[in-house]
Design an enzyme around this catalytic site. Structure first.
Site: not given
Length: 498
Positions: A188-189, A244, A210, A192
Site C-alpha cells: 500500500g502507501n 505501483c 511494499e 499506512v
C-alpha cells in the site's frame, strides 16, 4: 468472522498443532487455490470490473494468471526450497554438519492493496502457505467487490483452521494490528506503511512493506521513440495508471519532449481510439476520493495532451503534462493515475541529480541504447528495481525479487523470494559426538595454556573452503584422520607449553 483476537488465537493453535508443517499439506492448499482461480474466474473478472472497470484481458493476465503461474512455480520447486541447505565448513568442524533449515514463522498477516485487489493480497499469501505458515488474509476494503468475493470463496477452498479472511476497514485493520503476529506483509502507501511498521515494532514483529513512490522514466536521444513510447504509454495506462511501478514521470530534454508528445498522441489513439472513454480496454479510477485527488494533481503544469474527465464514471483520459513547477503536487506526490508529467533535463548527469534529490523510487526506467549512460545511471542511483527499455515487465520475471528500498519499501518477494520471506532461516550445527570429535576439540576446555590456544587458532583459522557442502566427505575424512594423528603426536606438547 469472529473478533481479531479469536481469529489469531484459533490460527495459533492450528500452527502449534503442526498441521501446516507437512509439505504435502501445503501442496494441497496451493492446488486448491489453483482450482479456485480456474473455477471462479468469471466471478473474479466481474468483481475486478466492478471495482476498477478492469478489462477481462488485464484481469486474467495481470491478476489471475500471475497467481496461477506462481503456484505452478511453487509446486515444481517446493521440496527443493524447503530442504536443508548444507553450507561450507572449516577445519574445526570437519566432522560436523552445518546447515540452514527453513522454518515457517507461525501466524502471519497479509494486507493487500486495492489497485490489484486479487494479486497483491494472494501472491504473498501463496508464499506464506508454501513456507508452512497460518495466514490472516486482509483484502483491501476499497476494492469492495473483490474483498467481498474473497470472503465468500476462500473458505470453500482453503482449510479454515489455518487460513482466514478478515474483511473490513480501518477499525478492523486497527484491531488486527493490536494482535501479535509472527510476520506482517503489507502492500500500500507509505503513510499506512509507517503505521503498520510502528504497530509491528511493539511486538518486534518482522515486516515486509511494499510501498510506492515516484518511479522516474529517463529517455535519451539514442532511444527508439517508436517503440519506447508504446512501452511507456502501456505501462502508464495499464489499470489507468493505478500501478505501483507505473512510470510516474518522464525525464528528457526539451527536444525529446516534443517528439515524445507527437508519438504519444498516435500511440494513445492506436491503443484506445479517439475517445478512450469508449474503449473496453481502458479502466476507471477506483473511487470518487481518488478521482478528485488526481484532478487536483492535474492543475500543476500545462496539459499538452488529454485532460478529459467525467466524474459520473470516475473517468480520466491519458494526459501528458509539461512545464510543471517542482513545487507542484504532481511532481511531489505519487500520481497513481493516467497523468504523465514531463520534466526537462539536459543529460544523464542531470537526471541522476534529479533522482537522487528525492526519495528512492520503487522502479527506475531507462530508455537508451547508450550502454555507458545506462550503467552510469544504474551505478549512481538507488531504486527497488531497474528496467531498461521497457516498463513493468521486471515483475514478470519470478527469479527476480520484487521490492522497494528506503521510502519505497523494505523486503522482497515473488517466486522463491516469497518462500524465503515467510521462512526463518535457522542455523543448525550438527556436531559429531564420537571419540575422535571429542579428542580433536578437547583443547577448548580449561585449564587453558598457550599450546591449546595455538592449536585452536590453527583449527579455527580462515582458509580456502576445501570442505564443500556435503560432497567432499572423503577429503574431510582424510583431513580429520590427519588432524587426529598430528594431535596424538604433538598434542601433549601443545598442552604442556606455557
Amino acid at each position: 468472522m469472529g473478533s481479531a483476537s479469536e481469529v489469531v488465537a484459533h490460527l495459533r493453535n492450528s500452527f502449534k498443532s503442526g498441521k501446516t508443517l507437512p509439505i504435502e499439506f501445503r501442496i494441497k492448499q496451493l492446488q486448491n487455490l489453483h482450482k479456485m482461480y480456474n473455477e471462479k474466474q468469471d466471478d473474479i473478472v466481474a468483481a475486478l470490473h466492478s471495482d476498477l472497470r478492469k478489462c477481462k484481458i488485464e484481469s486474467i493476465l495481470m491478476e489471475i494468471d500471475m497467481l496461477i503461474n506462481d503456484i505452478k512455480n511453487s509446486l515444481q520447486n517446493i521440496y527443493r526450497w524447503a530442504r536443508k541447505e548444507y553450507v561450507s565448513k572449516d577445519l574445526a568442524n570437519v566432522l560436523d554438519a552445518p546447515y540452514i533449515q527453513r522454518d515457517p514463522y507461525g501466524v502471519v498477516l497479509a494486507i493487500g492493496s486495492w489497485n490489484y485487489p486479487l494479486q497483491l493480497v494472494m501472491l504473498p499469501v501463496q508464499g506464506a502457505i508454501a513456507a508452512g505458515n497460518c495466514v490472516v488474509i486482509k483484502p483491501s476494503e476499497v476494492s469492495e467487490a473483490t474483498a467481498k468475493l474473497l470472503t465468500e470463496i476462500i473458505p470453500q477452498y482453503l482449510d479454515q483452521d489455518c487460513y482466514r479472511v478478515y474483511n473490513g476497514g480501518i477499525p478492523e485493520t486497527t484491531a488486527l494490528l493490536k494482535e501479535k503476529f509472527d510476520y506482517i506483509f503489507y502492500t500500500g502507501n507509505s503513510a499506512v506503511g509507517k503505521i503498520i511498521h510502528e504497530a509491528a515494532t511493539k511486538h518486534l514483529t518482522p515486516t515486509t512493506l511494499e510501498l510506492g513512490g515516484k518511479s522516474p522514466c529517463y529517455i535519451d536521444k539514442s532511444a527508439d521513440l517508436k517503440y519506447s513510447v508504446r512501452r511507456i504509454i502501456w505501462g502508464k495506462c495499464a489499470n489507468v495508471g493505478q500501478t505501483c511501478v507505473a512510470p510516474d514521470f518522464i525525464l528528457c530534454t526539451k527536444e525529446i519532449q516534443d517528439r515524445f508528445i507527437q508519438v504519444a498522441k498516435t500511440v494513445i489513439t492506436e491503443f484506445f481510439g479517439t475517445n478512450p472513454k469508449d474503449s473496453p480496454d481502458y479502466g476507471r479510477i477506483v473511487s470518487d476520493r481518488h478521482f478528485q485527488r488526481i484532478l487536483e494533481l492535474m492543475k500543476g503544469g500545462k496539459i499538452a495532451f488529454g485532460g478529459d474527465h467525467d466524474a459520473s464514471e470516475k473517468y480520466i483520459s491519458p494526459t501528458i503534462i509539461i512545464d510543471a513547477n517542482e513545487n507542484d503536487a504532481i511532481l511531489k506526490e505519487e500520481i497513481f493515475g493516467p497523468l504523465l508529467p514531463i520534466v526537462n533535463i539536459t543529460d544523464a548527469y542531470d537526471a541522476i541529480n534529479y533522482i537522487n534529490a528525492r526519495d528512492k523510487p520503487l522502479a527506475l526506467y531507462i530508455f537508451s541504447k547508450n550502454k555507458k549512460d545506462v550503467d552510469l545511471i544504474m551505478k549512481n542511483t538507488s531504486s527497488g528495481s531497474v528496467c531498461v527499455n521497457d516498463t513493468i515487465m521486471q515483475l514478470t520475471v519470478d527469479t527476480l525479487p520484487f521490492g522497494g528500498v528506503g521510502a519505497s519499501g523494505m523486503g522482497g518477494y515473488h517466486g522463491k523470494f516469497s518462500f524465503d520471506t515467510f521462512s526463518h532461516k535457522k542455523s543448525v550445527l550438527y556436531k559429531d559426538l564420537g571419540i575422535l570429535g571429542e579428542y580433536l576439540s578437547a583443547p577448548r576446555y580449561p585449564p587453558y595454556t598457550i599450546g591449546k590456544m595455538r592449536y585452536l587458532q590453527f583449527m579455527l583459522a580462515k582458509r580456502h573452503k576445501f570442505f564443500g557442502t556435503g560432497t567432499n566427505y572423503f577429503i574431510a575424512f582424510l583431513t580429520g584422520a590427519l588432524s587426529y594423528y598430528l594431535w596424538s603426536i604433538y598434542g601433549i606438547k601443545f598442552i604442556q607449553m606455557n
